[in-house]
Design an enzyme around this catalytic site. Structure first.
Site, PDB file in Angstrom:
ATOM      1  N   ASP A   9       0.867  -1.162   0.000  1.00 15.05           N
ATOM      2  CA  ASP A   9       0.000   0.000   0.000  1.00 15.05           C
ATOM      3  C   ASP A   9       0.919   1.231   0.000  1.00 15.05           C
ATOM      4  O   ASP A   9       2.088   1.129   0.399  1.00 15.05           O
ATOM      5  CB  ASP A   9      -0.868  -0.050   1.270  1.00 15.05           C
ATOM      6  CG  ASP A   9      -1.687   1.201   1.451  1.00 15.05           C
ATOM      7  OD1 ASP A   9      -2.366   1.600   0.503  1.00 15.05           O
ATOM      8  OD2 ASP A   9      -1.633   1.797   2.551  1.00 15.05           O
ATOM      9  N   ASP A  11      -0.053   5.061   0.827  1.00 19.66           N
ATOM     10  CA  ASP A  11      -0.285   6.047   1.882  1.00 19.66           C
ATOM     11  C   ASP A  11      -0.425   5.349   3.239  1.00 19.66           C
ATOM     12  O   ASP A  11      -1.327   4.541   3.431  1.00 19.66           O
ATOM     13  CB  ASP A  11      -1.566   6.821   1.533  1.00 19.66           C
ATOM     14  CG  ASP A  11      -1.789   7.992   2.446  1.00 19.66           C
ATOM     15  OD1 ASP A  11      -0.844   8.384   3.158  1.00 19.66           O
ATOM     16  OD2 ASP A  11      -2.907   8.522   2.464  1.00 19.66           O
ATOM     17  N   GLY A  46      -7.389   4.727   2.854  1.00 18.61           N
ATOM     18  CA  GLY A  46      -7.572   3.634   1.901  1.00 18.61           C
ATOM     19  C   GLY A  46      -8.855   3.720   1.089  1.00 18.61           C
ATOM     20  O   GLY A  46      -9.105   2.901   0.216  1.00 18.61           O
ATOM     21  N   ARG A  49     -11.413   8.641  -3.536  1.00 12.55           N
ATOM     22  CA  ARG A  49     -11.707  10.081  -3.422  1.00 12.55           C
ATOM     23  C   ARG A  49     -13.200  10.353  -3.320  1.00 12.55           C
ATOM     24  O   ARG A  49     -13.654  11.091  -2.440  1.00 12.55           O
ATOM     25  CB  ARG A  49     -11.107  10.806  -4.636  1.00 12.55           C
ATOM     26  CG  ARG A  49     -10.921  12.283  -4.416  1.00 12.55           C
ATOM     27  CD  ARG A  49     -10.296  12.914  -5.651  1.00 12.55           C
ATOM     28  NE  ARG A  49      -9.059  12.264  -6.057  1.00 12.55           N
ATOM     29  CZ  ARG A  49      -8.522  12.371  -7.268  1.00 12.55           C
ATOM     30  NH1 ARG A  49      -9.101  13.109  -8.194  1.00 12.55           N
ATOM     31  NH2 ARG A  49      -7.393  11.739  -7.564  1.00 12.55           N
ATOM     32  N   SER A 117      -4.894   5.301  -4.642  1.00 16.54           N
ATOM     33  CA  SER A 117      -4.710   6.687  -5.081  1.00 16.54           C
ATOM     34  C   SER A 117      -4.465   6.841  -6.578  1.00 16.54           C
ATOM     35  O   SER A 117      -3.694   6.088  -7.177  1.00 16.54           O
ATOM     36  CB  SER A 117      -3.530   7.308  -4.331  1.00 16.54           C
ATOM     37  OG  SER A 117      -3.306   8.608  -4.809  1.00 16.54           O
ATOM     38  N   ASN A 119      -3.069   9.465  -7.521  1.00 12.24           N
ATOM     39  CA  ASN A 119      -1.854  10.286  -7.514  1.00 12.24           C
ATOM     40  C   ASN A 119      -0.607   9.459  -7.199  1.00 12.24           C
ATOM     41  O   ASN A 119       0.461  10.019  -6.965  1.00 12.24           O
ATOM     42  CB  ASN A 119      -1.989  11.398  -6.463  1.00 12.24           C
ATOM     43  CG  ASN A 119      -3.076  12.391  -6.836  1.00 12.24           C
ATOM     44  OD1 ASN A 119      -2.991  13.048  -7.866  1.00 12.24           O
ATOM     45  ND2 ASN A 119      -4.119  12.486  -6.020  1.00 12.24           N
ATOM     46  N   ASP A 171      -1.755  -0.558   5.946  1.00 12.53           N
ATOM     47  CA  ASP A 171      -1.956   0.164   7.208  1.00 12.53           C
ATOM     48  C   ASP A 171      -3.440   0.356   7.529  1.00 12.53           C
ATOM     49  O   ASP A 171      -3.766   0.900   8.578  1.00 12.53           O
ATOM     50  CB  ASP A 171      -1.300   1.551   7.160  1.00 12.53           C
ATOM     51  CG  ASP A 171      -2.074   2.505   6.285  1.00 12.53           C
ATOM     52  OD1 ASP A 171      -2.312   2.159   5.108  1.00 12.53           O
ATOM     53  OD2 ASP A 171      -2.475   3.579   6.761  1.00 12.53           O
TER      54      ASP A 171
HETATM   55  P1  B16 Z   1      -6.498  10.065  -4.416  1.00 12.47           P
HETATM   56  P2  B16 Z   1      -3.665   4.211  -0.277  1.00 12.47           P
HETATM   57  C1  B16 Z   1      -5.504   6.147  -0.453  1.00 12.47           C
HETATM   58  O1  B16 Z   1      -4.196   5.706  -0.627  1.00 12.47           O
HETATM   59  C2  B16 Z   1      -5.591   7.074   0.750  1.00 12.47           C
HETATM   60  O2  B16 Z   1      -5.320   6.345   1.950  1.00 12.47           O
HETATM   61  C3  B16 Z   1      -6.999   7.634   0.846  1.00 12.47           C
HETATM   62  O3  B16 Z   1      -7.087   8.514   1.952  1.00 12.47           O
HETATM   63  C4  B16 Z   1      -7.328   8.377  -0.461  1.00 12.47           C
HETATM   64  O4  B16 Z   1      -8.660   8.888  -0.426  1.00 12.47           O
HETATM   65  C5  B16 Z   1      -7.173   7.396  -1.621  1.00 12.47           C
HETATM   66  O5  B16 Z   1      -5.861   6.880  -1.629  1.00 12.47           O
HETATM   67  C6  B16 Z   1      -7.457   8.063  -2.963  1.00 12.47           C
HETATM   68  O6  B16 Z   1      -6.470   9.027  -3.193  1.00 12.47           O
HETATM   69  O7  B16 Z   1      -7.486  11.136  -4.096  1.00 12.47           O
HETATM   70  O8  B16 Z   1      -5.063  10.549  -4.458  1.00 12.47           O
HETATM   71  O9  B16 Z   1      -6.861   9.293  -5.665  1.00 12.47           O
HETATM   72  O10 B16 Z   1      -3.638   4.121   1.228  1.00 12.47           O
HETATM   73  O11 B16 Z   1      -4.601   3.196  -0.918  1.00 12.47           O
HETATM   74  O12 B16 Z   1      -2.284   4.210  -0.881  1.00 12.47           O
HETATM   75 MG    MG Z   2      -2.976   3.158   3.233  1.00 14.04          MG
END
Ligand code: B16
Ligand code: MG
Length: 217
Positions: A9, A11, A46, A49, A117, A119, A171
């Site tokens: 993962d 974030d 996790g 958006r 994400s 991003n 996490d």
């Molecule tokens: P984005 P992960 C997740 O990342 C984040 O934990 C979560 O808070 C966020 O809303 C999601 O990515 C989408 O992110 O807006 O950048 O597309 O923990 O799956 O790496």
């Molecule tokens: Mg995460």
């Protein structure tokens, strides 16, 4: 079955951008007069958006928002978030993390990213980790977010290994659930350690190297 690959993962495991998510969502919530705090922010880990926006809107008392208004809000949040990400640098990733990723590859394990994400690739570039993963499965190649197993099943497919040959490092409890639904081993770090479904619990990333399944590929 022997483990051939590790899926990480992003974030909360490799980088810690939840403060940036919080600040960006807080700006949106303030604009709409919605109460939002760190506890609510915690529920966004996790989560995709648009699903994050729905959680924030649970406390919204105004007129019903149309789909395009919601999309505009999510886009605005993402602009603010990306501006904050712009300040990230290789210093945002610990030496321990770099070492662990390198050591797994030296032991001939496949190493992939499995993040919700959109991003993810931008973040990896900012922190100098673009070459640290063999394959990337992220928010741009999935239609369902964790706890759906899609993001991890795609990572296994990209790596060319079976789901049962993969171990996921997560996490968030939603990510641990996704890993188990994918038929993979689940290694919990941080908050996810309280998740009963986890197969292993670690306090820091390099402990992965001591789990028997990571001894050699
Ligand atoms: P984005 P992960 C997740 O990342 C984040 O934990 C979560 O808070 C966020 O809303 C999601 O990515 C989408 O992110 O807006 O950048 O597309 O923990 O799956 O790496
Ligand atoms: Mg995460």
């Amino acid at each position: 079955m022997a483990i051939k690959a590790f899926i990480f993962d992003l974030d909360g495991v490799i980088v810690f951008t939840d403060r940036y998510h919080y600040l960006a969502w807080k700006a949106i919530a303030d604009e709409l007069g919605i109460y939002f705090d760190e506890t609510i922010n915690h529920r966004l880990r996790g989560v995709s958006r648009m699903e994050s926006l729905e959680i924030i809107l649970e406390k919204y008392g105004g007129p019903k928002l149309r789909e395009e208004q919601k999309e505009a809000l999510a886009e605005k949040k993402n602009r603010i978030y990306r501006e904050l990400l712009g300040g990230m640098s290789p210093e945002d990733v610990s030496e321990e993390t770099r070492y662990t990723l390198r050591a797994l590859r030296e032991r001939k394990f496949g190493v992939a990213l499995g993040s919700s994400s959109k991003n993810a690739k931008y973040i990896l570039k900012k922190v100098g980790l673009s070459d640290a993963f063999d394959k990337i499965s992220d928010g741009t190649n999935i239609t369902k977010s964790k706890p759906d197993p899609e993001v991890f099943l795609k990572a296994a497919e990209f790596l060319g290994v079976k789901p049962e040959e993969c171990a996921v490092v997560e996490d968030a409890c939603s990510g641990i659930e996704a890993a188990k639904r994918a038929g993979m081993a689940a290694v919990a770090i941080g908050d996810a350690c309280r998740c009963e479904l986890a197969d292993y619990r670690i306090e820091c990333l390099k402990e992965i190297l001591e789990i028997p399944m990571a001894a050699g590929g």
